[in-house]
Design a protein around this motif. Structure first.
Motif, PDB file in Angstrom:
ATOM      1  N   PRO A  35      -0.479   1.901  -2.365  1.00 40.68           N
ATOM      2  CA  PRO A  35      -0.606   0.580  -3.009  1.00 40.68           C
ATOM      3  C   PRO A  35      -0.854   0.658  -4.513  1.00 40.68           C
ATOM      4  O   PRO A  35      -0.329  -0.144  -5.280  1.00 40.68           O
ATOM      5  N   ARG A  36      -1.604   1.644  -4.953  1.00 41.23           N
ATOM      6  CA  ARG A  36      -1.875   1.772  -6.390  1.00 41.23           C
ATOM      7  C   ARG A  36      -0.584   2.139  -7.150  1.00 41.23           C
ATOM      8  O   ARG A  36      -0.311   1.592  -8.209  1.00 41.23           O
ATOM      9  N   THR A  37       0.212   3.025  -6.584  1.00 29.85           N
ATOM     10  CA  THR A  37       1.480   3.409  -7.213  1.00 29.85           C
ATOM     11  C   THR A  37       2.436   2.221  -7.275  1.00 29.85           C
ATOM     12  O   THR A  37       3.076   1.972  -8.302  1.00 29.85           O
ATOM     13  N   LEU A  38       2.514   1.498  -6.182  1.00 29.05           N
ATOM     14  CA  LEU A  38       3.384   0.322  -6.159  1.00 29.05           C
ATOM     15  C   LEU A  38       2.923  -0.724  -7.178  1.00 29.05           C
ATOM     16  O   LEU A  38       3.736  -1.367  -7.850  1.00 29.05           O
ATOM     17  N   GLY A  39       1.617  -0.874  -7.331  1.00 18.28           N
ATOM     18  CA  GLY A  39       1.074  -1.819  -8.313  1.00 18.28           C
ATOM     19  C   GLY A  39       1.420  -1.407  -9.738  1.00 18.28           C
ATOM     20  O   GLY A  39       1.796  -2.243 -10.571  1.00 18.28           O
TER      21      GLY A  39
END
Length: 160
Positions: A35-39
């Motif tokens: 999720p952090r990478t996608l954000g």
């Protein structure tokens, strides 16, 4: 890598001593879909699109308007372009465009005045020619008459 489930790294600390670090292996798919990478990726693309939009709005669109106006530069009104108040290169281009348009209008007025004066000169030359033809004929006849009168006086004196 020890096997597919763990990763290991070793470093020598001192003579005869080493440090071994072991941790569970992270797969690339786990990292990419975190999720952090996608954000971070979503924020990057949003900023990229915002930058592209502002560049298009601030630079490309005024340049397209200039390109569309350029073929009709001599036909446009004398009001300055709104982009001329900008302090960047687009504003400099707008001021140069306005100066060129003003110079073209001034030169057009000067050319029209020169054409009117040339037409007036041609008319004056034609009128002078039309007046000089009869005047020249009158002068010629006057000179001929003077010559005949002088001849008559000389003949008259000779008979007297």
């Amino acid at each position: 890598m020890i096997n597919e489930s763990f990763e290991a790294a070793a470093a020598s600390i001192s003579k005869g001593r080493s440090l071994l670090l072991v941790r569970p292996a992270e797969h690339l798919s786990d990292f990419l879909f975190h999720p952090r990478t996608l954000g971070v990726l979503a924020a990057f693309w949003a900023l990229s699109l915002g930058l592209a939009w502002s560049l298009a709005r601030g630079i490309v669109l005024p340049l397209r308007r200039f390109a569309a106006r350029l073929p009709h530069i001599a036909e446009e009104s004398s009001e300055p372009l709104p982009e001329a108040s900008r302090t960047d290169e687009v504003g400099q281009l707008a001021r140069a465009y306005d100066a060129t348009r003003t110079q073209l209008a001034t030169e057009r007025k000067a050319r029209e005045q020169a054409e009117r004066l040339a037409t007036l000169g041609k008319m004056t030359t034609g009128l002078a020619h039309e007046i000089n033809n009869p005047v020249s004929a009158i002068k010629l006849h006057t000179q001929l008459l003077e010559g005949e009168i002088a001849d008559v006086h000389e003949i008259g004196r000779a008979h007297v």
